[in-house]
Scaffold this motif. Structure first.
Motif, short mmCIF file in Angstrom:
data_model
loop_
_atom_site.label_atom_id
_atom_site.label_comp_id
_atom_site.label_asym_id
_atom_site.label_seq_id
_atom_site.Cartn_x
_atom_site.Cartn_y
_atom_site.Cartn_z
N GLY A 19 1.80 1.35 3.52
CA GLY A 19 1.76 0.62 4.78
C GLY A 19 0.64 -0.42 4.79
O GLY A 19 -0.29 -0.39 3.98
N HIS A 20 0.75 -1.35 5.72
CA HIS A 20 -0.20 -2.46 5.78
C HIS A 20 -1.58 -2.01 6.24
O HIS A 20 -2.59 -2.64 5.86
CB HIS A 20 0.33 -3.55 6.71
N ASN A 28 1.04 -1.92 -0.03
CA ASN A 28 1.62 -2.23 1.29
C ASN A 28 3.00 -1.60 1.44
O ASN A 28 3.34 -1.07 2.50
CB ASN A 28 1.71 -3.74 1.50
#
Length: 760
Positions: free
Chosen positions: A340-341, A336
Motif C-alpha cells: 500500500g501507499h 506500493n
C-alpha cells in the motif's frame, strides 16, 4: 422626622398657612428634561466606550468621564428644575449644600459606571447597584431641596416621598440594564435604540425630581404674610446652566466618538498587521511548499534547481568540481502494490533519512524529485569522492528496514555526472546524470555509473528511433512480418508458422526486434505495435487460406505488458473477425516469466482468450520459473522449449536429459511440445526419438516474408529425409556445411523471434 431642616413623615402643624399656588416655569421644565435626556445618552455612550476600551488606563478615564457626565447631567437637571419652581415667597439657595448635593450625584454616578465597566454583571448585581444609586440620586435631590432658604418650612407627604425614591431606584435600574444591553452593537438601528432609551431614561430621571417636588408642602408661620419675590434671573440662570452642561455633554460624546473612530482605526491597523503577518506566514508556507517536499522535508526539484544554479555560478567564478547524483529505488513499485501507499510513504521517509545520514550535513544538497527519485548535489575535489559517497549510500541502503511487520532490504541505482567535465549548465548535468542512471538500471540495478559521451549518442539514437517507430506505426510504413515454419514430426509437414516482426528502416536497413522492442516498451508503443502484429498476422493467414493453406496455424508472441490489459481478449476477437479466420488457427505465445507477473489477473485473461478458441503456448520454457504448480493451473495447449537447451545437443548429456524430462512432463500434463533452435540433423533425430511434437529452427528455414513463404512450405513438405543428405539442405536455397557459423549479417538463430521478447 427632620433632616437638614426638612420635615419627613411629620404631620402639618395645626397653625400656619400652607402655600398652595406654587408653579413651575414650563420652559425650564422642558430644558431640564432635555438635559436629563442628554445626560442619559452621554451615559449610554460612555458605558459603550468603557466596554470597548482595551487599555485599563483608558477604561478608568472613560469611567470617570461617564460618571462626571451622568452626575453633572442629573445635578443640572435638578438645579434647573429647582430654578423652574415658582412660589409667592422669597427663596434663596445655600451654595455649600448645593455643592454637597453635586458630590452625592458624582459618587452615585461613579458607582453606576463602575458596575457598567464589568464584563457581564448579573441581574442581582444590577438591582443592588440600582438601589444604592437610586438612594444616592434621591439623597442628591433632597439635599438640594435643603439648600432652599425661605421664611416657609418645607414638609413632605410620606407617600409621594417614598414614591420618588422608588422612581429613582427604578430609573437607575432601567439605566443600568439598558446601558449594559446597548454596550455591544453598531449600526443605525443600534443608534436609534440609544436615542429612544435616552428619551425614556430622561423621562424617568425627571419624573423622580418632580415626584419629589410634588411631595413638597411649604408652610408659613401664622404671624408671617406672603410677600411677592423680587425680580430674579432664574430663567437666564437655568438656560445658562443648561447650555454649559449640554456643551460639556456634547464635548464628552464627541470625544467618545472620536476615540471610537480612533480605536476602530487602531483595530483596522492591528487587523492589517495581523493580515500582513498571516500573509507573511502564508508566503513562508508557500515557499516551504514550493521548495520542499512535504513527505520527507527534503527540498524538491524547484528548490534544488535554485540552489544548483547558485552553486554552479559560484563554482564558475571560484573554480572547483560538482557532482550530480540521481538515485532511483530499485523495484519500489512492488512496495506500493503489495503493502500500500502508506507503507511506501513510510519507506521513502526511512530512505530519505538513510541518504541524509550518508552525506555531509552542511555541504551537500539532498532533494526528492518525486516518487522514488532522489538527487544529490555535492562539491568535490576529484571523481573518487563521488564514487565513495555513492558506495556509502548503497551500503546504507542495504541495512534491513522494518516495514508493515516485514523485514526488507532495498537497493538503489545511481547515475552521476560531473561539472565541468560533463556539462556547464544545470539542464545538461541533470540530463546526463539521468542518462547514467538509466544505464545503471539497464545493467541490472543496484549499481552506479558515471556519465559518458556514448550514453548521449545512444540516447539520441533511441529518441530518433522512437520518433521513427511512432511514425512507422501510424503510417504503416516499413513494418513487416516474417514467418518461420514449425514442423510437425508426426505428420512430416509444416502445420504452424511463428509471426516475427521486422522493421525495414530507411537508414539502418532491416532491423530485428531486439533493436526496437525496448524502445516501444519504454515509450508506451508496445500495445499498439503488438496489435499491429496481431492484425497483420490474421490478415496474412486469411491470404494463405485463399491459396490452399487452410490447415496452417499462426503463433503470435504477446507482450508481457499486454497481458496486463483487459482489452486484449476483445482485440484478439476483433482481429480474427476482421480477417475471417477461425480462432482455432491462432496460437498465443507468452513467456513464463510474463505469466508469473500477476498470476491471478493473468489467469482470468487467459481463460477469456482460451474461451474464444485461441490456443495458448508458453515460450522459452525452462528459462524462467518452470513451476509445475503454475503449469497445471494455466489453460495451456503447447510448451515451447527454449533453444538454450538444444545448442549443445548431442554433445551435452545433461541438456539431452533435461529436454527429455520436459517432453515427458509436458505430455503428462497433456501439452504438446515445440523445440526451437534446431539446426542439425542430430538434434532433429534426438527430438524425434524423444517424442517431441514440433521442431522449429534454421534446419528448416530462416524467417521469410509472406511473398516468399509458400515455395518454402512446399519444399519442406515435399522433402524426404534420406541418409547422407545435408541437414541444412532442407532449408530453401541453402547449401551450407553441417555445422556452420552463422553469418554476421544474419540474425542469430532466434534473434527477434518474439515481438515482445523481454530483456533478460
Amino acid at each position: 422626622m427632620e433632616w437638614l431642616g426638612l420635615q419627613f413623615f411629620t404631620e402639618l402643624p395645626q397653625s400656619g398657612q400652607v402655600i398652595l399656588d406654587c408653579t413651575h416655569n414650563p420652559l425650564l421644565v422642558l430644558v431640564a428634561y432635555l438635559v436629563a435626556c442628554a445626560a442619559s445618552f452621554a451615559t449610554l455612550d460612555m458605558a459603550e466606550r468603557v466596554g470597548h476600551a482595551e487599555d485599563p488606563a483608558s477604561r478608568r478615564l472613560w469611567r470617570w468621564i461617564g460618571a462626571t457626565c451622568l452626575a453633572g447631567g442629573i445635578w443640572a437637571m435638578h438645579f434647573i428644575g429647582m430654578l423652574a419652581f415658582q412660589a409667592p415667597i422669597e427663596i434663596h439657595y445655600d451654595l455649600p449644600i448645593t455643592l454637597f448635593s453635586l458630590l452625592i450625584a458624582l459618587l452615585a454616578s461613579w458607582l453606576a459606571m463602575h458596575t457598567l465597566s464589568e464584563l457581564r454583571p448579573s441581574l442581582a448585581h444590577y438591582l443592588q447597584t440600582a438601589i444604592v444609586i437610586g438612594l444616592g440620586i434621591a439623597g442628591m435631590h433632597y439635599v438640594g431641596m435643603a439648600a432652599m432658604n425661605s421664611i416657609a418650612t418645607a414638609y413632605y407627604q410620606p407617600t409621594l416621598f417614598g414614591l420618588s425614591i422608588a422612581v429613582a431606584i427604578g430609573a437607575s435600574f432601567a439605566a443600568l440594564w439598558v446601558a449594559g444591553y446597548l454596550r455591544e452593537g453598531s449600526g443605525l438601528l443600534h443608534q436609534m435604540l440609544k436615542y429612544t432609551a435616552a428619551l425614556i431614561l430622561g423621562a424617568g430621571i425627571i419624573s423622580m425630581h418632580f415626584t419629589g417636588m410634588a411631595a413638597l408642602q411649604l408652610v408659613l408661620p401664622e404671624d408671617r404674610v406672603p410677600t411677592l419675590p423680587a425680580q430674579t434671573g432664574h430663567l437666564q440662570l437655568g438656560l445658562t446652566v443648561a447650555l454649559i452642561i449640554l456643551l460639556i455633554l456634547g464635548s464628552a460624546v464627541s470625544a467618545a466618538l472620536a476615540d471610537k473612530k480612533l480605536q476602530n482605526k487602531e483595530h483596522d491597523l492591528r487587523r492589517l498587521n495581523t493580515l500582513l503577518g498571516q500573509l507573511d506566514q502564508a508566503r513562508v508556507s508557500l515557499q516551504q511548499a514550493a521548495n520542499y517536499d512535504a513527505l520527507t522535508n527534503l527540498i524538491n526539484r524547484r528548490g534544488f534547481n535554485q540552489l544548483f544554479a547558485e552553486k554552479l555560478s559560484q563554482k564558475a567564478a571560484d573554480g572547483g568540481m560538482l557532482a550530480v547524483m540521481f538515485l532511483d529505488i530499485d523495484h519500489f513499485k512492488r512496495i506500493n502494490d503489495s503493502l500500500g501507499h502508506d507503507a511506501g510513504d513510510a519507506l521513502l521517509k526511512v530512505i530519505a533519512d538513510h541518504i541524509k545520514g550518508s552525506v555531509r550535513s552542511h555541504e551537500d544538497v539532498v532533494a526528492r524529485f518525486g516518487g522514488d527519485e532522489f538527487c544529490i548535489l555535492i562539491g568535490l575535489r576529484d571523481r573518487e569522492e563521488a564514487r565513495n559517497l555513492a558506495q556509502r549510500i548503497m551500503l546504507k541502503m542495504k541495512e534491513p528496514i522494518e516495514l508493515a511487520g516485514r523485514r526488507m532490504v532495498m537497493t538503489t541505482s545511481i547515475g552521476i555526472s560531473l561539472y565541468p567535465e560533463d556539462g556547464a549548465t544545470c539542464e545538461e548535468l541533470l540530463k546526463h546524470a539521468d542518462l547514467a542512471l538509466y544505464q545503471s538500471k539497464a545493467a541490472g540495478r543496484n549499481g552506479l555509473h558515471f556519465y559518458s559521451s556514448n550514453l548521449k549518442s545512444r540516447a539520441s539514437y533511441e529518441l530518433q528511433l522512437e520518433e521513427e517507430l511512432r511514425h512507422a506505426l501510424h503510417e504503416e510504413n516499413g513494418l513487416t512480418l516474417h514467418y518461420q515454419p514449425i514442423f510437425e514430426l508426426k505428420t512430416g509437414r509444416v502445420t504452424k508458422l511463428e509471426a516475427l516482426i521486422r522493421w525495414q528502416h530507411p537508414v539502418h536497413g532491416l532491423l530485428t526486434p531486439d533493436r526496437f522492442l525496448n524502445i516501444a516498451e519504454n515509450n508506451g508503443l508496445i500495445a499498439e505495435l503488438d496489435n499491429w502484429v496481431l492484425r497483420r498476422a490474421c490478415r496474412d493467414l486469411g491470404e494463405l487460406s485463399r491459396h490452399g493453406c487452410n490447415e496452417l496455424k499462426i503463433a503470435w508472441n504477446c507482450s508481457p505488458l499486454n497481458l496486463a490489459r483487459e482489452e486484449l481478449a476483445n482485440e484478439i476477437e476483433s482481429a480474427l473477425r476482421s480477417a475471417g479466420v477461425a480462432p482455432e488457427r491462432l496460437e498465443l505465445e507468452v513467456t513464463e516469466n510474463a505469466l508469473m507477473g500477476n498470476i491471478a489477473d493473468t489467469l482470468v485473461l487467459l481463460r477469456q482468450i482460451r474461451a474464444l478458441g485461441v490456443s495458448l503456448s508458453i515460450d522459452d520454457f525452462g528459462t524462467g520459473y518452470s513451476s509445475l504448480a503454475y503449469l497445471k493451473r494455466l489453460p495451456l495447449n503447447t510448451l515451447k522449449v527454449d533453444r538454450s537447451f538444444i545448442l549443445d545437443i548431442p554433445k551435452s548429456t545433461a541438456d539431452m536429459e533435461i529436454v527429455q524430462a520436459i517432453i515427458v512432463m509436458a505430455h503428462t500434463l497433456h501439452l504438446q511440445v515445440v523445440t526451437e533452435g534446431v539446426e542439425s540433423l542430430e538434434q532433429y533425430e534426438f527430438l524425434e526419438r524423444s517424442g517431441c511434437d514440433f521442431i522449429q529452427g534454421y534446419l528448416l528455414s530462416r524467417p521469410v516474408p509472406l511473398e516468399e513463404l509458400r515455395p518454402v512450405l512446399e519444399e519442406i513438405n515435399q522433402r524426404k529425409h534420406a541418409p547422407g543428405v545435408n541437414p541444412l539442405s532442407l532449408a530453401r536455397g541453402t547449401s551450407a556445411p553441417a555445422s556452420p557459423d552463422p553469418s554476421p549479417k544474419s540474425p542469430a538463430p532466434h534473434a527477434g523471434a518474439s515481438v515482445v521478447r523481454p530483456i533478460r
